[in-house]
Scaffold this active site. Sequence first.
Site, PDB file in Angstrom:
ATOM      1  N   THR A  69      40.491  41.910  33.561  1.00 54.80           N
ATOM      2  CA  THR A  69      39.811  41.562  32.316  1.00 54.80           C
ATOM      3  C   THR A  69      39.786  40.044  32.176  1.00 54.80           C
ATOM      4  O   THR A  69      40.257  39.316  33.052  1.00 54.80           O
ATOM      5  CB  THR A  69      40.528  42.170  31.098  1.00 54.80           C
ATOM      6  N   CYS A  70      39.254  39.576  31.059  1.00 53.04           N
ATOM      7  CA  CYS A  70      39.234  38.132  30.810  1.00 53.04           C
ATOM      8  C   CYS A  70      40.636  37.551  30.727  1.00 53.04           C
ATOM      9  O   CYS A  70      40.841  36.374  31.020  1.00 53.04           O
ATOM     10  CB  CYS A  70      38.502  37.833  29.505  1.00 53.04           C
ATOM     11  N   ASN A  71      41.591  38.375  30.326  1.00 52.47           N
ATOM     12  CA  ASN A  71      42.928  37.871  30.024  1.00 52.47           C
ATOM     13  C   ASN A  71      44.016  38.332  30.976  1.00 52.47           C
ATOM     14  O   ASN A  71      45.168  37.937  30.808  1.00 52.47           O
ATOM     15  CB  ASN A  71      43.326  38.280  28.602  1.00 52.47           C
ATOM     16  N   GLU A 124      43.897  44.590  19.703  1.00 52.48           N
ATOM     17  CA  GLU A 124      42.485  44.720  20.089  1.00 52.48           C
ATOM     18  C   GLU A 124      42.259  46.038  20.822  1.00 52.48           C
ATOM     19  O   GLU A 124      43.103  46.513  21.564  1.00 52.48           O
ATOM     20  CB  GLU A 124      42.049  43.523  20.934  1.00 52.48           C
ATOM     21  N   GLN A 161      39.549  46.839  22.889  1.00 55.46           N
ATOM     22  CA  GLN A 161      38.800  46.819  24.145  1.00 55.46           C
ATOM     23  C   GLN A 161      39.656  47.198  25.341  1.00 55.46           C
ATOM     24  O   GLN A 161      39.162  47.789  26.296  1.00 55.46           O
ATOM     25  CB  GLN A 161      38.206  45.430  24.379  1.00 55.46           C
ATOM     26  N   GLY A 165      25.634  43.265  27.987  1.00 60.51           N
ATOM     27  CA  GLY A 165      26.708  44.212  28.255  1.00 60.51           C
ATOM     28  C   GLY A 165      27.546  44.477  27.023  1.00 60.51           C
ATOM     29  O   GLY A 165      27.149  44.173  25.894  1.00 60.51           O
ATOM     30  N   SER A 179      28.466  41.293  24.935  1.00 58.93           N
ATOM     31  CA  SER A 179      27.304  40.774  24.212  1.00 58.93           C
ATOM     32  C   SER A 179      26.959  41.678  23.039  1.00 58.93           C
ATOM     33  O   SER A 179      26.614  41.206  21.950  1.00 58.93           O
ATOM     34  CB  SER A 179      26.106  40.657  25.159  1.00 58.93           C
TER      35      SER A 179
END
EC number: 1.2.1.70
Length: 463
Positions: free
Chosen positions: A49-51, A114, A116, A198, A201
């Site tokens: 993931t981003c993190n 979160e 996600q 996606g 967004s």
Amino acid sequence: MSVLIVGMSHRSAPVSLLERLSMDDSVRGETTQALLGRASLSEALIVSTCNRLEVYTVTSSFHTGVNDVVEVLHEASGVDIETLRGYLYVRYADAAAEHMLVVTSGLDSMVLGEQQIIGQVRTAYQAANEYGSVGPALHSLTQTALHTGKRVHSETAIDDAGASMVSFAVDRALVQMGLDSEAEAPLSGKTALVLGAGAMSSLAATHLGRAGISNLIMANRTLERAERLAEHSLEAGVPAEVVEYDQRASAYNRVDLVVSATGADDFTVKPEDIPEGASLMLVDLSMPRDIDDACADLPGVDLVNIERLHKASREGGSGMAPSEEEALAIVREELDSFTSEQRIRDIVPAVSALRRQAASVGSDELDRLRQRAPGISEVEWGEVEKTVRRVVDKLLHEPTVRVKELAARSGSISYDSALQELFGLESLASTAAPATTSVNASELPDAGIVAFVNAPSATQTRE
């Protein structure tokens, strides 16, 4: 065989390094197969993931398993092993199970609670299933983690702490624009350009709509997807239009915000594309970065990206909220249940082996008795056989029930190993994972192989 996690997250590494380890679907598939190619590893699942970048695997040898995972990450990312050693963390056995439950519940996320991450773990599991890299251990652990995450979000108010990194980014952008994020419609009268179509967004468009944005402009490499996103915004009551992706820069002079989440190979927003004198708030939600950092050097242009969000998150840390305490209580409950079930499953092969050995001893003694007493009738012999087998079963019943009960309890005793030693059973392939929840770097073949960074656990407070 025990679960091993080797990973890196926003808590242990800079964004620049996380970017280099970030994996798209193709790289993740290749890396998974490379992991399975190592003799010490039998299952593999990668969460990217981003993190965070975390490798979940099942290993027959802790030391060899760690080395194999680090080498595969080096080969996949090009990051030298010495650098990886400085930022990777390791979780093993029960500690690995706890970590996955905490992560999937959103308790180790940059934005506490979160949602996600649940979808990201589920996607990673589905991908690993397609690769054929998930076996019984990771299947059981992942399903428990997903169940735990659902419980945390449905039974606590943890969602109030922050729905996602997207909402955090939008809120930070509002602050930097001098707007009140708590106001009813802080973006009223503003226009935003959303690059990408996606999940990120789509979430960004949703949050912008909730913040009262007056107009949205969509751009994506695939025009049809941008049009679908615009239709969804229109259905939600937010005016939206679409521009060709190659013409996105033409919209810069008529928007107040640009949100980019494309995962493109090149920058989607560059300094040379921004009109002179433009006043823009740029929000970069991609990993690797979509927006050139140099854009923030232009007069009137400000930037929020994942690296800056990390910094803001660290600076804004606070004590544990009541909802977090409730969430951790659920994690502890599910972890206790999972580890108990695992220990019971681990001891079943040893119990079965003990019963087989006892049955074999009983059969051998019956054979010898038959040879010494050939005059016993068939009816009498049948009673003798039943009696011997009944005695064996009764002698084993209480110990086998008790050993399962004892195995279900947490502790450092490996009851299947104890059975093997006490009764001289052959060493079994499936052995219980140690209950150890921490490992020191000095225990590794190369003491510098990893830095053990303490992520929040069900028994620790959050950073």
